[in-house]
Write a protein that holds these residues in place. Structure first.
Motif, PDB file in Angstrom:
ATOM      1  N   LEU A   2       0.826  -1.204   0.000  1.00 57.94           N
ATOM      2  CA  LEU A   2       0.000   0.000   0.000  1.00 57.94           C
ATOM      3  C   LEU A   2       0.866   1.262   0.000  1.00 57.94           C
ATOM      4  N   TYR A   3       2.065   1.155   0.539  1.00 62.06           N
ATOM      5  CA  TYR A   3       3.080   2.204   0.472  1.00 62.06           C
ATOM      6  C   TYR A   3       4.236   1.694  -0.381  1.00 62.06           C
ATOM      7  N   ASP A   4       4.922   2.613  -1.058  1.00 59.31           N
ATOM      8  CA  ASP A   4       6.090   2.240  -1.839  1.00 59.31           C
ATOM      9  C   ASP A   4       7.216   1.772  -0.926  1.00 59.31           C
ATOM     10  N   ALA A   5       8.120   0.998  -1.493  1.00 59.27           N
ATOM     11  CA  ALA A   5       9.286   0.542  -0.735  1.00 59.27           C
ATOM     12  C   ALA A   5      10.062   1.749  -0.220  1.00 59.27           C
ATOM     13  N   GLY A   6      10.476   1.675   1.036  1.00 64.71           N
ATOM     14  CA  GLY A   6      11.217   2.775   1.645  1.00 64.71           C
ATOM     15  C   GLY A   6      10.356   3.800   2.335  1.00 64.71           C
ATOM     16  N   ALA A   7       9.030   3.661   2.249  1.00 67.47           N
ATOM     17  CA  ALA A   7       8.123   4.654   2.840  1.00 67.47           C
ATOM     18  C   ALA A   7       8.301   4.746   4.354  1.00 67.47           C
ATOM     19  N   THR A   8       8.463   3.618   5.008  1.00 62.07           N
ATOM     20  CA  THR A   8       8.578   3.635   6.464  1.00 62.07           C
ATOM     21  C   THR A   8       9.814   4.411   6.912  1.00 62.07           C
ATOM     22  N   GLU A   9      10.913   4.225   6.206  1.00 61.48           N
ATOM     23  CA  GLU A   9      12.126   4.955   6.564  1.00 61.48           C
ATOM     24  C   GLU A   9      11.977   6.449   6.304  1.00 61.48           C
ATOM     25  N   THR A  10      11.233   6.805   5.251  1.00 59.66           N
ATOM     26  CA  THR A  10      10.959   8.227   4.995  1.00 59.66           C
ATOM     27  C   THR A  10      10.160   8.824   6.138  1.00 59.66           C
ATOM     28  N   ILE A  11       9.148   8.103   6.588  1.00 55.43           N
ATOM     29  CA  ILE A  11       8.336   8.587   7.701  1.00 55.43           C
ATOM     30  C   ILE A  11       9.174   8.673   8.969  1.00 55.43           C
ATOM     31  N   ARG A  12       9.983   7.657   9.224  1.00 50.91           N
ATOM     32  CA  ARG A  12      10.823   7.648  10.415  1.00 50.91           C
ATOM     33  C   ARG A  12      11.784   8.847  10.412  1.00 50.91           C
ATOM     34  N   ALA A  13      12.293   9.188   9.224  1.00 50.21           N
ATOM     35  CA  ALA A  13      13.249  10.291   9.123  1.00 50.21           C
ATOM     36  C   ALA A  13      12.599  11.653   9.349  1.00 50.21           C
ATOM     37  N   ASN A  14      11.289  11.743   9.111  1.00 48.88           N
ATOM     38  CA  ASN A  14      10.614  13.047   9.178  1.00 48.88           C
ATOM     39  C   ASN A  14       9.684  13.210  10.369  1.00 48.88           C
ATOM     40  N   LEU A  15       9.409  12.127  11.084  1.00 45.91           N
ATOM     41  CA  LEU A  15       8.447  12.179  12.190  1.00 45.91           C
ATOM     42  C   LEU A  15       9.186  12.223  13.517  1.00 45.91           C
ATOM     43  N   ARG A  16       8.809  13.170  14.371  1.00 45.67           N
ATOM     44  CA  ARG A  16       9.430  13.261  15.691  1.00 45.67           C
ATOM     45  C   ARG A  16       8.354  13.584  16.735  1.00 45.67           C
ATOM     46  N   THR A  17       8.688  13.358  17.985  1.00 44.63           N
ATOM     47  CA  THR A  17       7.738  13.599  19.070  1.00 44.63           C
ATOM     48  C   THR A  17       8.178  14.808  19.887  1.00 44.63           C
ATOM     49  N   ALA A  18       7.207  15.377  20.606  1.00 44.92           N
ATOM     50  CA  ALA A  18       7.485  16.495  21.509  1.00 44.92           C
ATOM     51  C   ALA A  18       6.931  16.156  22.888  1.00 44.92           C
ATOM     52  N   GLY A  19       7.511  16.773  23.901  1.00 47.16           N
ATOM     53  CA  GLY A  19       7.087  16.501  25.267  1.00 47.16           C
ATOM     54  C   GLY A  19       5.803  17.208  25.669  1.00 47.16           C
ATOM     55  N   SER A  20       5.372  18.165  24.854  1.00 49.21           N
ATOM     56  CA  SER A  20       4.141  18.901  25.155  1.00 49.21           C
ATOM     57  C   SER A  20       3.612  19.527  23.878  1.00 49.21           C
ATOM     58  N   ILE A  21       2.369  19.981  23.931  1.00 53.75           N
ATOM     59  CA  ILE A  21       1.789  20.702  22.802  1.00 53.75           C
ATOM     60  C   ILE A  21       2.608  21.946  22.505  1.00 53.75           C
ATOM     61  N   GLU A  22       2.964  22.659  23.552  1.00 56.04           N
ATOM     62  CA  GLU A  22       3.704  23.911  23.373  1.00 56.04           C
ATOM     63  C   GLU A  22       5.044  23.674  22.680  1.00 56.04           C
ATOM     64  N   GLU A  23       5.734  22.632  23.075  1.00 51.38           N
ATOM     65  CA  GLU A  23       7.019  22.317  22.449  1.00 51.38           C
ATOM     66  C   GLU A  23       6.826  21.936  20.984  1.00 51.38           C
ATOM     67  N   ALA A  24       5.770  21.180  20.690  1.00 49.86           N
ATOM     68  CA  ALA A  24       5.534  20.709  19.322  1.00 49.86           C
ATOM     69  C   ALA A  24       5.293  21.851  18.346  1.00 49.86           C
ATOM     70  N   VAL A  25       4.545  22.858  18.794  1.00 52.31           N
ATOM     71  CA  VAL A  25       4.105  23.906  17.861  1.00 52.31           C
ATOM     72  C   VAL A  25       5.048  25.097  17.803  1.00 52.31           C
ATOM     73  N   ALA A  26       6.011  25.174  18.694  1.00 53.23           N
ATOM     74  CA  ALA A  26       6.805  26.394  18.874  1.00 53.23           C
ATOM     75  C   ALA A  26       7.455  26.895  17.600  1.00 53.23           C
TER      76      ALA A  26
END
Length: 319
Positions: free
Chosen positions: A60-84
């Motif tokens: 359903l996703y092209d080969a390598g899609a998961t690594e692309t998402i992993r490279a671009n997706l990150r988490t934040a400790g709070s809403i404020e930190e995420a949107v800053a």
């Protein structure tokens, strides 16, 4: 306000918010996610990567899609930190005015003054939500559809305070993720749910009247006009069928069902103006040259043939 969106934050990582974050990360955009707690955010991050790998394994996703998402997706400790530092923030929390007001207030207090803020609400008018946002000219509804990783259409809804210049900025962002934004007015249900609910209500009325069973109604929808809807909207379908034909059909409906199915003014005005659709090159919203008519018919025939092949290959949906 920003003129180009290069970074995104998604607040709310449930089924819709997570899918939105996944889709934008797959498009190569840096995406930061945040939820009600650090634990919830980290759990969502793990789930989204596992889900992406499943989609990739299933083709359903092209080969390598998961690594692309992993490279671009990150988490934040709070809403404020995420949107800053985000250029664009998409709020995708529980569909409650009170909850959305509280979260949008936190977002607008912590985000940059030039950041665009969107809400994924499917029902709440923009004019209701915007009251929680500072610098309200940057706020609009950006309504993705379920499932977000695969449905390309996105409704864009402005409040009276929204700067219209935000629309091309958001449309460009959506285009990067192979999504199409449609601008609709700030009314309950917008366009998607108004049409969807009307269809469901009429289908249920038909079942209640004993005209057809729910199963047979679903079959009719799936295999006739629903078959076309992946390629053409109702205006384009009417042009192809013939506006004069539609006018005649509405006369029959009005005679039998009354005013609720009376001929729309758009059809009356078109037919009175000798606009019959593709058959005479004069449609509801545009004209067609003979070359365009031929290309349209060729495209339509190929599209429906390919749709038939796809459905035969996939077989019936599981019960």
């Amino acid at each position: 306000m920003v003129t180009t969106i290069s970074s995104v934050a998604v607040v709310g990582t449930g089924y819709m918010g997570g899918g939105i974050a996944q889709s934008l990360a797959l498009a190569g955009l840096p995406v930061t996610i945040a939820d009600v707690s650090v634990e919830a955010t980290e759990a969502a991050y793990t789930r989204l990567l596992a889900e992406a790998q499943q989609f990739e394994d299933e083709g359903l996703y092209d080969a390598g899609a998961t690594e692309t998402i992993r490279a671009n997706l990150r988490t934040a400790g709070s809403i404020e930190e995420a949107v800053a530092d985000a250029d664009f923030v998409e709020e995708a929390v529980f569909e409650s005015i009170e909850v959305k007001h509280e979260v949008l207030g936190r977002i607008s207090a912590a985000a940059r003054a030039d950041a665009v803020i969107g809400s994924n609400t499917s029902t709440i008018p923009a004019r209701v939500l915007v009251t929680a946002v500072t610098n309200p000219e940057r706020f609009l509804t950006v309504h993705f559809s379920n499932p977000a990783p695969f449905i390309p259409g996105v409704e864009l809804v402005l409040s009276e305070q929204t700067d219209p210049e935000v629309v091309p900025v958001v449309r460009e962002l959506l285009a990067r993720a192979d999504r199409q934004g449609a601008l609709v007015a700030d009314v309950p249900g917008f366009v998607l749910n108004r049409l969807q609910y009307v269809l469901l209500k009429e289908a249920m009325s038909i079942a209640e009247e004993g005209i057809a069973s729910p199963e047979d109604i679903d079959t009719v929808v799936r295999t006739t006009f629903g078959f076309r809807l992946g390629f053409f909207g109702p205006f384009a379908i009417a042009d192809q069928a013939g506006l004069d034909v539609y006018a005649g059909g509405f006369r029959t409906f009005e005679e039998n069902f009354g005013e609720r199915l009376a001929t729309p003014d758009l059809i009356k005005e078109a037919v009175d103006g000798d606009r019959k659709g593709v058959k005479n090159g004069k449609g509801l919203t545009r004209d067609y040259t003979p070359e365009q008519v031929k290309a349209l018919v060729d495209y339509r025939n190929k599209a429906y043939s390919e749709m038939g092949r796809l459905l035969r290959a996939m077989g019936p949906a599981p019960a």
